[in-house]
Design a protein around this motif. Sequence first.
Motif, PDB file in Angstrom:
ATOM      1  N   THR A  66      -6.336  -1.555  -2.925  1.00  0.00           N
ATOM      2  CA  THR A  66      -5.911  -1.180  -1.686  1.00  0.00           C
ATOM      3  C   THR A  66      -6.380  -2.030  -0.195  1.00  0.00           C
ATOM      4  O   THR A  66      -7.275  -2.908  -0.647  1.00  0.00           O
ATOM      5  CB  THR A  66      -6.623   0.337  -1.495  1.00  0.00           C
ATOM      6  OG1 THR A  66      -8.145  -0.293  -1.322  1.00  0.00           O
ATOM      7  CG2 THR A  66      -6.314   0.952  -2.582  1.00  0.00           C
TER       8      THR A  66
ATOM      9  N   GLU B 101       2.827   1.516   5.005  1.00  0.00           N
ATOM     10  CA  GLU B 101       3.459   0.116   4.110  1.00  0.00           C
ATOM     11  C   GLU B 101       3.875  -0.748   4.787  1.00  0.00           C
ATOM     12  O   GLU B 101       3.796  -1.969   4.902  1.00  0.00           O
ATOM     13  CB  GLU B 101       4.406   0.811   2.879  1.00  0.00           C
ATOM     14  CG  GLU B 101       4.926  -0.600   2.110  1.00  0.00           C
ATOM     15  CD  GLU B 101       6.124  -0.975   2.685  1.00  0.00           C
ATOM     16  OE1 GLU B 101       6.512  -2.174   2.516  1.00  0.00           O
ATOM     17  OE2 GLU B 101       6.903   0.024   3.499  1.00  0.00           O
TER      18      GLU B 101
ATOM     19  N   PRO C  57       1.039  -1.314   0.042  1.00  0.00           N
ATOM     20  CA  PRO C  57       0.017   0.021  -0.081  1.00  0.00           C
ATOM     21  C   PRO C  57       0.752   1.319   0.034  1.00  0.00           C
ATOM     22  O   PRO C  57       2.034   1.259   0.471  1.00  0.00           O
ATOM     23  CB  PRO C  57      -0.766  -0.074   1.330  1.00  0.00           C
ATOM     24  CG  PRO C  57       0.218  -0.986   2.294  1.00  0.00           C
ATOM     25  CD  PRO C  57       0.725  -2.003   1.255  1.00  0.00           C
ATOM     26  N   SER C  58       0.168   2.448  -0.455  1.00  0.00           N
ATOM     27  CA  SER C  58       1.083   3.558  -0.273  1.00  0.00           C
ATOM     28  C   SER C  58       1.107   4.379   0.903  1.00  0.00           C
ATOM     29  O   SER C  58       1.984   5.232   1.122  1.00  0.00           O
ATOM     30  CB  SER C  58       0.446   4.491  -1.485  1.00  0.00           C
ATOM     31  OG  SER C  58      -1.061   4.890  -1.214  1.00  0.00           O
ATOM     32  N   VAL C  59       0.225   4.039   1.993  1.00  0.00           N
ATOM     33  CA  VAL C  59       0.245   4.505   3.046  1.00  0.00           C
ATOM     34  C   VAL C  59       0.438   3.392   4.235  1.00  0.00           C
ATOM     35  O   VAL C  59       0.009   2.391   4.165  1.00  0.00           O
ATOM     36  CB  VAL C  59      -1.351   5.126   3.322  1.00  0.00           C
ATOM     37  CG1 VAL C  59      -1.255   5.739   4.856  1.00  0.00           C
ATOM     38  CG2 VAL C  59      -1.434   6.128   2.512  1.00  0.00           C
TER      39      VAL C  59
END
Length: 208
Positions: A147, A30, A26-28
């Motif tokens: 996501t 991680e 994930p981009s957030v």
Amino acid sequence: AGLVEKLRFPGVIGCTDGTHIPVIAPSVNEGDYVNRKSFHSINVQIICDAANIITNVEAKWPGSVHDSQIFRECTLSTKFGHGEFTGYLLGDRGYPCLPYFLTPYPDPEPGPQQRYNLANCRTRARIEMTIGMLKARFQCLQRLRVTPERACDIIVACVILHNIATIRGEHCPSEPNSSDPNHEHPDPPTDIQDGRAVRDTICHNHFF
């Protein structure tokens, strides 16, 4: 009653285990999703009955979170703690032994403790089989390329569809693999004293 009748373990109303569902990084946050096997995942808690029906699912925790924390913080744990259910859950050594959650003896003595552990293991095979069936039916769970939030929704949807298929008696598309090489517990949590007392009582009353 089904687990008692089929597997002769007294008072059990469900079997519990966790399983890691791989996801893309994930981009957030991680790092939170990297589990002990060093891949990104959602750690999903599943409880099943004797008919391979999934009676409870917790699909919201990053892969780095331990099974014992997931159970400790779930609503079902609170309800058991308040005495809203009669009976026990079974789990492996990834969970602490509690008055309502029975785990194996870490170093069983010959005789009753070994027989208790064998019955516990044989009964818990039901949850391993159920998780294997779920993953066999829904190959997308091998790795979800969405996501984490979307992945959790997909996992719950797969659980619902698995239950419908099981109730309808639909054949599982392939022989489920009951073992999960990605789910190990190198650092088991400490058992609770009250839980050990309940385990000892059951061991004495039913496995001598």
